[in-house]
Design a protein around this motif. Sequence first.
Motif, PDB file in Angstrom:
ATOM      1  N   ILE A 152      -0.843  38.647  18.205  1.00  0.00           N
ATOM      2  CA  ILE A 152      -1.122  38.694  19.640  1.00  0.00           C
ATOM      3  C   ILE A 152      -0.336  39.851  20.253  1.00  0.00           C
ATOM      4  CG2 ILE A 152      -1.333  37.240  21.705  1.00  0.00           C
ATOM      5  CD1 ILE A 152      -0.579  34.843  19.840  1.00  0.00           C
ATOM      6  N   LEU A 153      -0.231  40.959  19.532  1.00  0.00           N
ATOM      7  CA  LEU A 153       0.553  42.101  19.988  1.00  0.00           C
ATOM      8  C   LEU A 153      -0.174  42.860  21.091  1.00  0.00           C
ATOM      9  CD1 LEU A 153       1.678  43.485  16.515  1.00  0.00           C
ATOM     10  CD2 LEU A 153       3.060  42.150  18.123  1.00  0.00           C
ATOM     11  N   SER A 154       0.538  43.131  22.183  1.00  0.00           N
ATOM     12  CA  SER A 154      -0.031  43.947  23.255  1.00  0.00           C
ATOM     13  C   SER A 154       0.556  45.351  23.238  1.00  0.00           C
ATOM     14  CB  SER A 154       0.210  43.291  24.609  1.00  0.00           C
ATOM     15  OG  SER A 154       1.586  43.113  24.827  1.00  0.00           O
ATOM     16  N   SER A 155       1.625  45.538  22.454  1.00  0.00           N
ATOM     17  CA  SER A 155       2.218  46.864  22.279  1.00  0.00           C
ATOM     18  C   SER A 155       2.920  46.899  20.926  1.00  0.00           C
ATOM     19  CB  SER A 155       3.206  47.188  23.405  1.00  0.00           C
ATOM     20  OG  SER A 155       4.310  46.308  23.350  1.00  0.00           O
ATOM     21  N   LEU A 156       3.180  48.111  20.464  1.00  0.00           N
ATOM     22  CA  LEU A 156       3.822  48.280  19.166  1.00  0.00           C
ATOM     23  C   LEU A 156       4.559  49.606  19.162  1.00  0.00           C
ATOM     24  CD1 LEU A 156       4.181  47.201  16.275  1.00  0.00           C
ATOM     25  CD2 LEU A 156       2.013  48.292  15.678  1.00  0.00           C
ATOM     26  N   ASP A 157       5.869  49.560  18.969  1.00  0.00           N
ATOM     27  CA  ASP A 157       6.693  50.769  18.923  1.00  0.00           C
ATOM     28  C   ASP A 157       7.152  50.987  17.491  1.00  0.00           C
ATOM     29  OD1 ASP A 157       8.476  52.851  19.140  1.00  0.00           O
ATOM     30  OD2 ASP A 157       9.728  51.904  20.672  1.00  0.00           O
ATOM     31  N   LEU A 158       6.577  51.980  16.848  1.00  0.00           N
ATOM     32  CA  LEU A 158       6.924  52.310  15.464  1.00  0.00           C
ATOM     33  C   LEU A 158       7.633  53.663  15.380  1.00  0.00           C
ATOM     34  CD1 LEU A 158       3.602  51.139  13.785  1.00  0.00           C
ATOM     35  CD2 LEU A 158       5.789  49.919  13.856  1.00  0.00           C
ATOM     36  N   SER A 159       8.205  54.111  16.476  1.00  0.00           N
ATOM     37  CA  SER A 159       8.809  55.447  16.533  1.00  0.00           C
ATOM     38  C   SER A 159      10.007  55.605  15.605  1.00  0.00           C
ATOM     39  CB  SER A 159       9.209  55.792  17.971  1.00  0.00           C
ATOM     40  OG  SER A 159      10.140  54.849  18.476  1.00  0.00           O
ATOM     41  N   GLU A 160      10.659  54.523  15.240  1.00  0.00           N
ATOM     42  CA  GLU A 160      11.801  54.596  14.311  1.00  0.00           C
ATOM     43  C   GLU A 160      11.373  54.396  12.860  1.00  0.00           C
ATOM     44  OE1 GLU A 160      14.912  55.443  15.294  1.00  0.00           O
ATOM     45  OE2 GLU A 160      14.043  55.682  17.292  1.00  0.00           O
ATOM     46  N   ASN A 161      10.142  54.031  12.639  1.00  0.00           N
ATOM     47  CA  ASN A 161       9.626  53.772  11.291  1.00  0.00           C
ATOM     48  C   ASN A 161       8.879  55.002  10.789  1.00  0.00           C
ATOM     49  OD1 ASN A 161       9.161  51.058  13.099  1.00  0.00           O
ATOM     50  ND2 ASN A 161      10.252  50.676  11.198  1.00  0.00           N
TER      51      ASN A 161
END
Length: 168
Positions: A118-127
């Motif tokens: 149920i993700l409305s956002s996802l921050d993968l900037s460190e991955n």
Amino acid sequence: DGLPDTLTLNTSGEIRGIPQEADSYDVLITVKNGSLSEDSRNFRLVIRGLGVEINSENFPDDNFRDYVTSFDVDGDNYLSEQELADVEAIDAANLEIKNLTGIEYFTELLELDCSGNILSSLDLSENTKLTTLNASRNKMPVLDLSKNSSLSTINLASQDINGLEITK
């Protein structure tokens, strides 16, 4: 800063030391055996950080927090630097996760499956080492993957994405 000059461990010993580095100390340990004899030895004491505590501050989503406890090999409720570095794949599909805050601690992550949540956002900037992402069947209108130049496989099926940023 650092350790105080003397730390009393118990009634039979004490640790004395002067900090040499941020996490390393030369210490003299003296053990008193009764009132007549004592034995002293020099040691190097290395104090390592406990890592990332598995709590609601670092992992606010209950379901994701429950999932990451599987990486806590020693069961101390912390993810050590080594435990975090050992995680190259996360399969957190269909776990009713609303928030993946805490994913940023997994900097060696290569594969992430967070589909069916149920993700409305996802921050993968460190991955930044991520090569494979399956974020299908979520509710993210915008996704920024500009820091994930190693991505070679992306699945965003069944998303109503209005904006996607990918820079290679």
